[in-house]
Design a protein around this motif. Structure first.
Motif, PDB file in Angstrom:
ATOM      1  N   GLY A   1       0.848  -1.087  -0.158  1.00 27.91           N
ATOM      2  CA  GLY A   1       0.103  -0.021  -0.048  1.00 27.91           C
ATOM      3  C   GLY A   1       0.763   1.151  -0.208  1.00 27.91           C
ATOM      4  O   GLY A   1       0.380   2.361  -0.240  1.00 27.91           O
ATOM      5  N   GLY A   2       2.031   1.291   0.377  1.00 29.48           N
ATOM      6  CA  GLY A   2       3.120   2.311   0.607  1.00 29.48           C
ATOM      7  C   GLY A   2       3.676   2.593  -0.785  1.00 29.48           C
ATOM      8  O   GLY A   2       4.544   3.581  -0.773  1.00 29.48           O
ATOM      9  N   ALA A   3       3.772   1.745  -1.841  1.00 25.97           N
ATOM     10  CA  ALA A   3       4.511   2.187  -2.955  1.00 25.97           C
ATOM     11  C   ALA A   3       3.836   3.041  -3.840  1.00 25.97           C
ATOM     12  O   ALA A   3       4.140   3.061  -5.199  1.00 25.97           O
ATOM     13  CB  ALA A   3       4.941   0.823  -3.588  1.00 25.97           C
ATOM     14  N   VAL A   4       2.675   3.650  -3.539  1.00 25.33           N
ATOM     15  CA  VAL A   4       1.952   4.451  -4.302  1.00 25.33           C
ATOM     16  C   VAL A   4       2.668   5.615  -4.880  1.00 25.33           C
ATOM     17  O   VAL A   4       2.809   5.960  -6.028  1.00 25.33           O
ATOM     18  CB  VAL A   4       0.782   5.071  -3.566  1.00 25.33           C
ATOM     19  CG1 VAL A   4      -0.163   5.825  -4.621  1.00 25.33           C
ATOM     20  CG2 VAL A   4      -0.256   3.687  -3.001  1.00 25.33           C
ATOM     21  N   ILE A   5       3.393   6.333  -4.057  1.00 25.48           N
ATOM     22  CA  ILE A   5       4.103   7.349  -4.646  1.00 25.48           C
ATOM     23  C   ILE A   5       5.386   7.043  -5.399  1.00 25.48           C
ATOM     24  O   ILE A   5       5.520   7.706  -6.353  1.00 25.48           O
ATOM     25  CB  ILE A   5       5.044   8.068  -3.163  1.00 25.48           C
ATOM     26  CG1 ILE A   5       3.739   8.780  -2.210  1.00 25.48           C
ATOM     27  CG2 ILE A   5       6.081   9.285  -3.742  1.00 25.48           C
ATOM     28  CD1 ILE A   5       4.316   9.437  -1.266  1.00 25.48           C
ATOM     29  N   ILE A   6       6.032   6.045  -5.239  1.00 25.22           N
ATOM     30  CA  ILE A   6       7.185   5.640  -6.113  1.00 25.22           C
ATOM     31  C   ILE A   6       6.716   4.957  -7.336  1.00 25.22           C
ATOM     32  O   ILE A   6       7.176   5.273  -8.578  1.00 25.22           O
ATOM     33  CB  ILE A   6       8.034   4.418  -5.210  1.00 25.22           C
ATOM     34  CG1 ILE A   6       8.356   4.920  -4.024  1.00 25.22           C
ATOM     35  CG2 ILE A   6       8.847   3.627  -6.289  1.00 25.22           C
ATOM     36  CD1 ILE A   6       9.592   5.935  -4.471  1.00 25.22           C
ATOM     37  N   GLU A   7       5.340   4.314  -7.328  1.00 25.77           N
ATOM     38  CA  GLU A   7       4.859   3.902  -8.624  1.00 25.77           C
ATOM     39  C   GLU A   7       4.311   5.056  -9.351  1.00 25.77           C
ATOM     40  O   GLU A   7       4.513   5.077 -10.744  1.00 25.77           O
ATOM     41  CB  GLU A   7       3.767   2.901  -8.295  1.00 25.77           C
ATOM     42  CG  GLU A   7       4.317   1.599  -7.803  1.00 25.77           C
ATOM     43  CD  GLU A   7       2.870   0.621  -7.987  1.00 25.77           C
ATOM     44  OE1 GLU A   7       3.230  -0.630  -7.348  1.00 25.77           O
ATOM     45  OE2 GLU A   7       1.827   1.143  -8.034  1.00 25.77           O
ATOM     46  N   GLN A   8       3.918   6.046  -8.819  1.00 24.97           N
ATOM     47  CA  GLN A   8       3.696   7.345  -9.479  1.00 24.97           C
ATOM     48  C   GLN A   8       4.716   8.006 -10.163  1.00 24.97           C
ATOM     49  O   GLN A   8       4.701   8.452 -11.349  1.00 24.97           O
ATOM     50  CB  GLN A   8       2.746   8.086  -8.738  1.00 24.97           C
ATOM     51  CG  GLN A   8       1.290   7.692  -8.617  1.00 24.97           C
ATOM     52  CD  GLN A   8       0.584   8.165  -9.754  1.00 24.97           C
ATOM     53  OE1 GLN A   8       0.169   7.021 -10.511  1.00 24.97           O
ATOM     54  NE2 GLN A   8       0.231   9.455 -10.080  1.00 24.97           N
ATOM     55  N   MET A   9       5.964   8.078  -9.113  1.00 23.68           N
ATOM     56  CA  MET A   9       7.068   9.002  -9.644  1.00 23.68           C
ATOM     57  C   MET A   9       7.780   8.193 -10.926  1.00 23.68           C
ATOM     58  O   MET A   9       8.128   9.069 -11.907  1.00 23.68           O
ATOM     59  CB  MET A   9       7.931   9.186  -8.509  1.00 23.68           C
ATOM     60  CG  MET A   9       7.409   9.964  -7.254  1.00 23.68           C
ATOM     61  SD  MET A   9       8.728  10.194  -6.081  1.00 23.68           S
ATOM     62  CE  MET A   9      10.025  11.213  -7.159  1.00 23.68           C
ATOM     63  N   PHE A  10       7.851   6.994 -10.965  1.00 27.33           N
ATOM     64  CA  PHE A  10       8.441   6.166 -11.832  1.00 27.33           C
ATOM     65  C   PHE A  10       7.362   5.485 -13.034  1.00 27.33           C
ATOM     66  O   PHE A  10       8.056   4.909 -13.702  1.00 27.33           O
ATOM     67  CB  PHE A  10       9.310   5.266 -11.271  1.00 27.33           C
ATOM     68  CG  PHE A  10      10.229   5.825 -10.439  1.00 27.33           C
ATOM     69  CD1 PHE A  10      11.761   5.999 -10.903  1.00 27.33           C
ATOM     70  CD2 PHE A  10      10.182   5.702  -9.219  1.00 27.33           C
ATOM     71  CE1 PHE A  10      12.666   6.657 -10.198  1.00 27.33           C
ATOM     72  CE2 PHE A  10      11.446   6.453  -8.212  1.00 27.33           C
ATOM     73  CZ  PHE A  10      12.510   6.699  -8.981  1.00 27.33           C
ATOM     74  N   ALA A  11       6.311   6.055 -12.879  1.00 21.55           N
ATOM     75  CA  ALA A  11       5.197   5.396 -13.766  1.00 21.55           C
ATOM     76  C   ALA A  11       5.322   4.012 -14.206  1.00 21.55           C
ATOM     77  O   ALA A  11       5.208   3.399 -15.215  1.00 21.55           O
ATOM     78  CB  ALA A  11       5.641   6.084 -15.359  1.00 21.55           C
ATOM     79  N   LEU A  12       5.323   3.521 -12.877  1.00 16.43           N
ATOM     80  CA  LEU A  12       5.169   1.842 -12.970  1.00 16.43           C
ATOM     81  C   LEU A  12       3.709   1.552 -12.899  1.00 16.43           C
ATOM     82  O   LEU A  12       2.898   2.010 -11.955  1.00 16.43           O
ATOM     83  CB  LEU A  12       5.799   1.157 -11.613  1.00 16.43           C
ATOM     84  CG  LEU A  12       7.347   1.450 -11.458  1.00 16.43           C
ATOM     85  CD1 LEU A  12       7.890   0.879 -10.231  1.00 16.43           C
ATOM     86  CD2 LEU A  12       8.221   0.995 -12.590  1.00 16.43           C
ATOM     87  N   PRO A  13       3.197   0.676 -13.849  1.00 12.53           N
ATOM     88  CA  PRO A  13       1.670   0.390 -13.870  1.00 12.53           C
ATOM     89  C   PRO A  13       1.213  -0.763 -12.844  1.00 12.53           C
ATOM     90  O   PRO A  13       0.937  -1.885 -13.280  1.00 12.53           O
ATOM     91  CB  PRO A  13       1.543  -0.116 -15.335  1.00 12.53           C
ATOM     92  CG  PRO A  13       2.924  -0.682 -15.486  1.00 12.53           C
ATOM     93  CD  PRO A  13       3.907   0.027 -14.916  1.00 12.53           C
ATOM     94  N   GLY A  14       1.531  -0.369 -11.551  1.00 10.36           N
ATOM     95  CA  GLY A  14       1.287  -1.074 -10.544  1.00 10.36           C
ATOM     96  C   GLY A  14      -0.082  -0.987  -9.868  1.00 10.36           C
ATOM     97  O   GLY A  14      -0.877  -0.255 -10.259  1.00 10.36           O
ATOM     98  N   ILE A  15      -0.367  -1.652  -8.652  1.00 15.08           N
ATOM     99  CA  ILE A  15      -1.569  -1.289  -8.021  1.00 15.08           C
ATOM    100  C   ILE A  15      -1.696   0.136  -7.394  1.00 15.08           C
ATOM    101  O   ILE A  15      -2.560   0.649  -7.294  1.00 15.08           O
ATOM    102  CB  ILE A  15      -1.831  -2.319  -6.939  1.00 15.08           C
ATOM    103  CG1 ILE A  15      -2.107  -3.736  -7.387  1.00 15.08           C
ATOM    104  CG2 ILE A  15      -2.902  -2.075  -5.724  1.00 15.08           C
ATOM    105  CD1 ILE A  15      -2.230  -4.912  -6.453  1.00 15.08           C
ATOM    106  N   GLY A  16      -0.471   0.323  -6.850  1.00 21.83           N
ATOM    107  CA  GLY A  16      -0.518   1.781  -6.243  1.00 21.83           C
ATOM    108  C   GLY A  16      -0.814   2.996  -7.385  1.00 21.83           C
ATOM    109  O   GLY A  16      -1.643   3.812  -7.025  1.00 21.83           O
TER     110      GLY A  16
END
Length: 319
Positions: free
Chosen positions: A253-268
């Motif tokens: 649940g906490g990887a939301v910011i990192i996935e957004q910053m690096f454009a990773l198409p994950g759950i975050g």
């Protein structure tokens, strides 16, 4: 005694999952205003609102809505996205591999750094090396993950041009490019976990190295490396296993910011997109899925804890 303890744990897990489901349901059910109107937004007409309320069961009492929704969830029906019409569970599962890869690589890197450094720090307790390690841990604990991420992007992507700043390449397309693109997000998260793991292991190792059997091992002439990595590491790693398990769920649940910053198409990233698009049913499904995954990971951690310490599997062992 062991069976009773596992039965109590099982009831606790079931109760926790029910609580998670209730929170996920109320998260959407108690939104101010009419949920059907919120979903339809500008396209809301009396006829469409009435049809959607009937479809979602919003014309029934709240407790009836909950049990109907819970029955659908238990059958694997998390609902459908309001905008795309795709099944919520299918969308979540399609994004899950990216998040699992991010979390898995983060834990591998964090443990790969913290275990040897924690052991050496405990072995050289009070030395300049130990002091520098503790200062480094304090600095990392004081730095948010997004600040570390921005610093890494500036140095390795914008200045040195050796790693991509954003983007994701799937493992099916290229393993090398996939790992290359995951370096910066993984390191950004891992550097937050390293000080937690390192300080915990160091503390446990200091206590273990003072035990009589360690003195005996030294007395019979066993090499220092063998004593540290074989005799002392295992009994010192029990609390570390627990913390790693808890952090696995937290990172999901906490990887939301990192996935957004690096454009990773994950759950975050999917969660952020759902919130921005006001896709309330998708948001509800993600919250439920992440909560249930957190509980499942904690249960798995308990099993691994028992494997690491076989005494917990014996009748009358420590609870």
């Amino acid at each position: 005694m062991l069976i009773r303890r596992w039965a109590v744990n099982g009831l606790s897990v079931v109760g926790t999952l029910l609580a998670v489901s209730l929170v996920a349901f109320l998260l959407i059910a108690l939104l101010p205003g009419d949920l059907a109107v919120l979903i339809l937004a500008d396209s809301a007409t009396p006829e469409r609102v009435a049809a959607l309320r009937t479809q979602l069961g919003l014309d029934q009492p709240l407790y009836v809505q909950y049990f109907h929704w819970l029955g659908n969830v238990l059958s694997g029906n998390f609902g459908r996205s309001v905008h795309s019409g795709e099944a919520t569970l299918h969308v979540i599962l399609s994004r899950l591999p990216v998040t699992i890869e991010l979390i898995g690589l983060t834990q591998v890197v964090a443990l790969g750094l913290s275990i040897p450094l924690g052991i050496l720090s405990a072995h050289k307790r009070g030395s300049a090396f130990d002091g520098s390690i503790l200062v480094g841990c304090l600095a990392l604990l004081s730095t948010p993950a997004f600040v570390i991420a921005l610093s890494l992007i500036y140095v390795f992507a914008l200045h040195l041009h050796v790693l991509p700043a954003t983007g994701f390449v799937s493992l099916h397309e290229s393993v090398a490019e996939n790992l290359r693109g995951m370096v910066l997000p993984v390191v950004s998260l891992a550097l937050i976990e390293v000080p937690v793991y390192l300080r915990l292991l160091r503390s446990e190792m200091i206590g273990t190295l003072q035990q009589n059997y360690i003195s005996l091992a030294r007395g019979v002439g066993l090499p220092t490396a063998r004593i540290l990595f074989e005799n002392a590491l295992r009994p010192s790693s029990l609390n570390l296993i627990t913390v790693v398990g808890i952090n696995m769920g937290r990172l999901m649940g906490g990887a939301v910011i990192i996935e957004q910053m690096f454009a990773l198409p994950g759950i975050g990233q999917l969660l952020v997109e759902s919130v921005y698009q006001q896709d309330y049913l998708m948001t509800q499904g993600i919250v439920l899925f992440v909560g249930a995954a957190f509980v499942a990971i904690n249960l798995l951690t308990d099993l691994l804890y028992a494997l690491a310490d076989p005494r917990l599997l014996r009748e009358g062992g420590p609870s």
